[in-house]
Design a protein around this motif. Structure first.
Motif, mmCIF file in Angstrom:
data_model
loop_
_atom_site.group_PDB
_atom_site.id
_atom_site.type_symbol
_atom_site.label_atom_id
_atom_site.label_comp_id
_atom_site.label_asym_id
_atom_site.label_seq_id
_atom_site.Cartn_x
_atom_site.Cartn_y
_atom_site.Cartn_z
ATOM 1 N N ALA A 1 0.823 -1.210 0.000
ATOM 2 C CA ALA A 1 0.000 0.000 0.000
ATOM 3 C C ALA A 1 0.859 1.263 0.000
ATOM 4 O O ALA A 1 0.496 2.278 -0.599
ATOM 5 N N MET A 2 2.034 1.205 0.641
ATOM 6 C CA MET A 2 2.913 2.376 0.692
ATOM 7 C C MET A 2 3.700 2.558 -0.604
ATOM 8 O O MET A 2 3.973 3.680 -1.009
ATOM 9 N N ARG A 3 4.061 1.452 -1.242
ATOM 10 C CA ARG A 3 4.899 1.514 -2.439
ATOM 11 C C ARG A 3 4.099 1.607 -3.737
ATOM 12 O O ARG A 3 4.660 1.847 -4.794
ATOM 13 N N TYR A 4 2.789 1.411 -3.652
ATOM 14 C CA TYR A 4 1.954 1.365 -4.871
ATOM 15 C C TYR A 4 1.911 2.719 -5.563
ATOM 16 O O TYR A 4 1.900 3.765 -4.917
ATOM 17 N N ASN A 5 1.889 2.655 -6.902
ATOM 18 C CA ASN A 5 1.775 3.859 -7.725
ATOM 19 C C ASN A 5 0.612 3.667 -8.699
ATOM 20 O O ASN A 5 0.397 2.565 -9.198
ATOM 21 N N ALA A 6 -0.138 4.736 -8.961
ATOM 22 C CA ALA A 6 -1.320 4.642 -9.832
ATOM 23 C C ALA A 6 -0.969 4.219 -11.256
ATOM 24 O O ALA A 6 -1.827 3.703 -11.984
ATOM 25 N N VAL A 7 0.275 4.415 -11.659
ATOM 26 C CA VAL A 7 0.713 4.018 -13.017
ATOM 27 C C VAL A 7 0.606 2.503 -13.199
ATOM 28 O O VAL A 7 0.366 2.010 -14.302
ATOM 29 N N LEU A 8 0.753 1.754 -12.115
ATOM 30 C CA LEU A 8 0.723 0.290 -12.181
ATOM 31 C C LEU A 8 -0.645 -0.255 -12.571
ATOM 32 O O LEU A 8 -0.772 -1.425 -12.936
ATOM 33 N N ARG A 9 -1.663 0.571 -12.515
ATOM 34 C CA ARG A 9 -3.024 0.107 -12.816
ATOM 35 C C ARG A 9 -3.186 -0.275 -14.288
ATOM 36 O O ARG A 9 -4.031 -1.099 -14.634
ATOM 37 N N LYS A 10 -2.396 0.305 -15.158
ATOM 38 C CA LYS A 10 -2.544 0.013 -16.599
ATOM 39 C C LYS A 10 -1.958 -1.346 -16.982
ATOM 40 O O LYS A 10 -2.212 -1.844 -18.074
ATOM 41 N N TYR A 11 -1.176 -1.949 -16.098
ATOM 42 C CA TYR A 11 -0.534 -3.228 -16.394
ATOM 43 C C TYR A 11 -1.432 -4.401 -16.001
ATOM 44 O O TYR A 11 -2.298 -4.270 -15.136
ATOM 45 N N ASP A 12 -1.182 -5.539 -16.636
ATOM 46 C CA ASP A 12 -1.938 -6.757 -16.341
ATOM 47 C C ASP A 12 -1.368 -7.501 -15.132
ATOM 48 O O ASP A 12 -2.083 -8.254 -14.480
ATOM 49 N N TYR A 13 -0.078 -7.297 -14.865
ATOM 50 C CA TYR A 13 0.592 -7.963 -13.744
ATOM 51 C C TYR A 13 1.396 -6.934 -12.948
ATOM 52 O O TYR A 13 1.946 -5.989 -13.527
ATOM 53 N N ILE A 14 1.480 -7.147 -11.649
ATOM 54 C CA ILE A 14 2.357 -6.357 -10.776
ATOM 55 C C ILE A 14 3.331 -7.326 -10.122
ATOM 56 O O ILE A 14 2.910 -8.295 -9.478
ATOM 57 N N VAL A 15 4.618 -7.072 -10.315
ATOM 58 C CA VAL A 15 5.663 -7.915 -9.730
ATOM 59 C C VAL A 15 6.352 -7.109 -8.634
ATOM 60 O O VAL A 15 6.793 -5.976 -8.868
ATOM 61 N N GLY A 16 6.424 -7.693 -7.449
ATOM 62 C CA GLY A 16 7.125 -7.063 -6.332
ATOM 63 C C GLY A 16 8.288 -7.924 -5.888
ATOM 64 O O GLY A 16 8.127 -9.126 -5.678
ATOM 65 N N ASP A 17 9.479 -7.326 -5.777
ATOM 66 C CA ASP A 17 10.663 -8.072 -5.329
ATOM 67 C C ASP A 17 11.280 -7.353 -4.136
ATOM 68 O O ASP A 17 11.210 -6.123 -4.021
ATOM 69 N N TRP A 18 11.887 -8.142 -3.246
ATOM 70 C CA TRP A 18 12.468 -7.627 -2.011
ATOM 71 C C TRP A 18 13.979 -7.620 -2.105
ATOM 72 O O TRP A 18 14.590 -8.577 -2.581
ATOM 73 N N GLY A 19 14.580 -6.521 -1.645
ATOM 74 C CA GLY A 19 16.031 -6.408 -1.580
ATOM 75 C C GLY A 19 16.425 -5.471 -0.459
ATOM 76 O O GLY A 19 15.994 -4.305 -0.452
ATOM 77 N N TYR A 20 17.239 -5.955 0.484
ATOM 78 C CA TYR A 20 17.668 -5.170 1.649
ATOM 79 C C TYR A 20 16.476 -4.599 2.421
ATOM 80 O O TYR A 20 16.481 -3.448 2.871
ATOM 81 N N GLY A 21 15.421 -5.385 2.511
ATOM 82 C CA GLY A 21 14.242 -4.954 3.267
ATOM 83 C C GLY A 21 13.358 -3.977 2.531
ATOM 84 O O GLY A 21 12.380 -3.489 3.097
ATOM 85 N N GLN A 22 13.665 -3.667 1.262
ATOM 86 C CA GLN A 22 12.867 -2.727 0.479
ATOM 87 C C GLN A 22 12.036 -3.488 -0.541
ATOM 88 O O GLN A 22 12.495 -4.485 -1.119
ATOM 89 N N LEU A 23 10.852 -2.991 -0.779
ATOM 90 C CA LEU A 23 9.962 -3.571 -1.774
ATOM 91 C C LEU A 23 9.991 -2.710 -3.036
ATOM 92 O O LEU A 23 9.807 -1.499 -2.978
ATOM 93 N N ARG A 24 10.227 -3.365 -4.157
ATOM 94 C CA ARG A 24 10.209 -2.665 -5.452
ATOM 95 C C ARG A 24 9.108 -3.275 -6.303
ATOM 96 O O ARG A 24 8.955 -4.496 -6.364
ATOM 97 N N LEU A 25 8.335 -2.429 -6.967
ATOM 98 C CA LEU A 25 7.210 -2.881 -7.787
ATOM 99 C C LEU A 25 7.454 -2.536 -9.250
ATOM 100 O O LEU A 25 7.990 -1.473 -9.569
ATOM 101 N N ARG A 26 7.046 -3.445 -10.095
ATOM 102 C CA ARG A 26 7.139 -3.201 -11.537
ATOM 103 C C ARG A 26 5.951 -3.855 -12.229
ATOM 104 O O ARG A 26 5.492 -4.927 -11.835
#
Length: 202
Positions: free
Chosen positions: A70-95
């Motif tokens: 919920a904190m990392r989400y961006n409205a741009v991600l809504r246009k995609y069919d899939y959201i991939v989230g990966d963890w690194g050093y305790g940080q969540l990255r979304l694509r």
């Protein structure tokens, strides 16, 4: 030589400790960050982000955190069919990724290239999750198919004869059917000549 190696090792350790400290600071900042989206875990394999429902297709490491999402989400991600989230050093990255059937999407934007993305851009063996949107946007036809459809319509338009032209052709056919067919001269027939008489001039 040993002194130089020890200096290099100490520099590496300091760089590594700085990056870890930076990651910890970033993760602590995330706890104070604002919640951008409304994320609710509807079921074990369903997540609702604002008004869109997503299916949890992959949850590697069972590390799907709805609060961090919920904190990392961006409205741009809504246009995609899939959201991939990966963890690194305790940080969540979304694509975001598109479905493989999307004609307008580039190859590296399609979900088929997920493993390449994980190997190239993510930490080795990291935890990740994949959310698949349930109600996807309708597929848009490519420009090529649109041009092909237009050209087919254009060709069909030229193939069809206009009504007035068809009428004239039909009228000519009816006129020809009413008139008598032309008679052909028989080549074997010979014309008979009138008998020639010689007059007596006396």
């Amino acid at each position: 030589m040993a002194a130089n190696d020890s200096v290099k090792d100490s520099k590496k350790d300091s760089i590594l400790s700085k990056s870890i400290a930076h990651a910890i600071a970033a993760s602590s900042d995330e706890t104070e960050a604002e919640v951008v989206a409304d994320v609710v875990q509807v079921r074990d394999n369903k997540v609702k982000i604002n008004q869109d429902v997503y299916t949890v297709a992959i949850n590697q490491g069972d590390n799907l955190d709805t609060r961090r999402l919920a904190m990392r989400y961006n409205a741009v991600l809504r246009k995609y069919d899939y959201i991939v989230g990966d963890w690194g050093y305790g940080q969540l990255r979304l694509r975001g990724f598109y479905d493989n059937e999307r004609p307008q999407a580039k190859i590296d934007q399609k979900i088929a290239t997920l493993q390449d993305y994980l190997l190239e851009y993510c930490n080795f063996g990291c935890d990740y999750f994949v959310l698949e949107r349930e109600q996807k946007e309708p597929l848009e036809p490519t420009k090529r198919t649109i041009i092909q459809k237009k050209s087919i319509k254009h060709n069909n338009h030229h193939k069809q004869t206009p009504k007035y032209r068809r009428r004239r052709v039909n009228d000519n056919k009816s006129a020809l059917s009413n008139s008598k067919p032309p008679t052909k001269m028989n080549a074997n027939k010979t014309h008979k000549k009138a008998p020639f008489k010689i007059r007596n001039l006396k």
